[in-house]
Write a protein that holds these residues in place. Structure first.
Motif: not given
Length: 356
Positions: A185-208
């Protein structure tokens, strides 16, 4: 003669009902991901129907050589984006032959908290923001940075586009699609503040399932960087100086928080988190003191504070939550190398079960 890529991409269902299950577990450091493959007689969709397996724990720092067998218990299944077809990825946790969880098995303790009736009744939701840094293979320096030098200061890189601002987008996009294929349940991605750094988001997910999905997504990302010849780092402060660190901001809500009057429940939960601040910080990732300095969108590691729309706070409450009087909050303290089983279950235990 067949090309190697032709053989890798063979569709097994054309010739056999057998499938390949890649068993995945967490090694002795608590962050190193290990895996090995097993042939099964046919497709499987229920982890309870998968056989247990074992591995040499003395080679992963998880058992002595004279008693090295560690048992893998299958816990969650995802589609395999590398082999495709009916082949699967299997998230496992690890036990002694006597059935005791080994010390690095953090999933078992988390599962106990998430199975508590009071926690089950609250249906805890998580949105995990996994930041990471891509490094050049031979020099361990961020992707896109000049060798031995530095790019221009932070500012244009966050969510930036262009060859001089976004480094490694092919890896990021491949990972995004591979996770969707896998059923994460990946909900998105984006480039981060420091170059070469990225982020992905997982969720919303329930519990374990939040922990299972984040570990599966981490596994897929490291496999993709392996193919790309790039090193994946979850270090919370890979470059010292005036550069943002890498975190794993954890968004959280319970059913009570999501219902009318939830804002008061949120404030009580945040108060509890403040009372156990040191305990949480100790479990929120190694090297986090290098990141939580009070600068670069963080609160100081020794200070607990919360605020609405405050990215320099330990806990951030969104404007929409304040306005609507219900919703969720964001724990901004976890480091990028945190164990999601530990962080998610600890937040649930503190806010639902713990009584000051």
């Amino acid at each position: 003669m067949s090309l190697l890529s032709d053989l890798i991409n063979l569709n097994l269902s054309d010739s056999t009902e057998k499938i390949i299950a890649e068993y995945i577990w967490i090694g002795g450091s608590g962050l190193d991901i290990r895996s090995k493959a097993k042939t099964l007689s046919g497709p499987v969709s229920d982890p309870a129907k998968l056989p247990k397996w074992n591995y040499d724990g003395s080679s992963t720092g998880q058992a002595p050589g004279e008693d090295s067998e560690v048992i893998l218990y299958p816990q969650a299944i995802f589609r395999d984006p590398f082999r495709r077809g009916n082949n699967i990825l299997v998230i496992c946790d690890a036990y002694t032959p006597a059935g005791e969880p080994i010390p690095t098995n953090k999933r078992c303790g988390a599962a106990k908290i998430f199975s508590h009736p009071n926690v089950v009744a609250e249906k805890p939701w998580y949105g995990l923001e996994q930041e990471y840094t891509l490094l050049q293979k031979d020099v361990k320096w961020p992707l896109g940075w000049p060798l031995g030098g530095y790019p221009g200061p932070q500012g244009p890189y966050y969510c930036g586009i262009g060859v001089d601002k976004a480094f490694g987008r092919d890896i990021v996009d491949a990972h995004y699609k591979a996770c969707l294929y896998a059923g994460i349940n990946i909900s998105g991605i984006n480039g981060e503040v420091m170059p070469g750094q990225w982020e992905f988001q997982v969720g919303p997910s329930v519990g374990i399932s939040a922990g299972d999905e984040l570990w599966a997504a981490r596994y897929i990302l490291e496999r993709i960087t392996e193919v790309a010849g790039v090193v994946l780092s979850f270090d919370p402060k890979p470059i010292q100086g005036d550069w943002n660190g890498a975190g794993a901001h954890t968004n959280y809500s319970t059913e009570s928080m999501r219902n009318e009057g939830g804002y008061e429940i949120i404030k009580k939960a945040i108060e509890k988190l403040g009372l156990r601040h040191k305990e949480h910080i100790a479990a929120y990732g190694e090297g986090n003191e290098r990141r939580l300095t009070g600068r670069h969108e963080t609160a100081d590691i020794n200070t607990f504070k919360w605020g609405v729309a405050d990215r320099g706070a330990s806990i951030r409450v969104g404007r929409d939550t304040e306005k609507e009087g219900k919703g969720y909050f964001e724990d901004r303290r976890p480091a990028s190398n945190m164990d999601p089983y530990v962080v998610t279950s600890m937040i649930a235990e503190t806010t639902i079960l713990w009584k000051p």
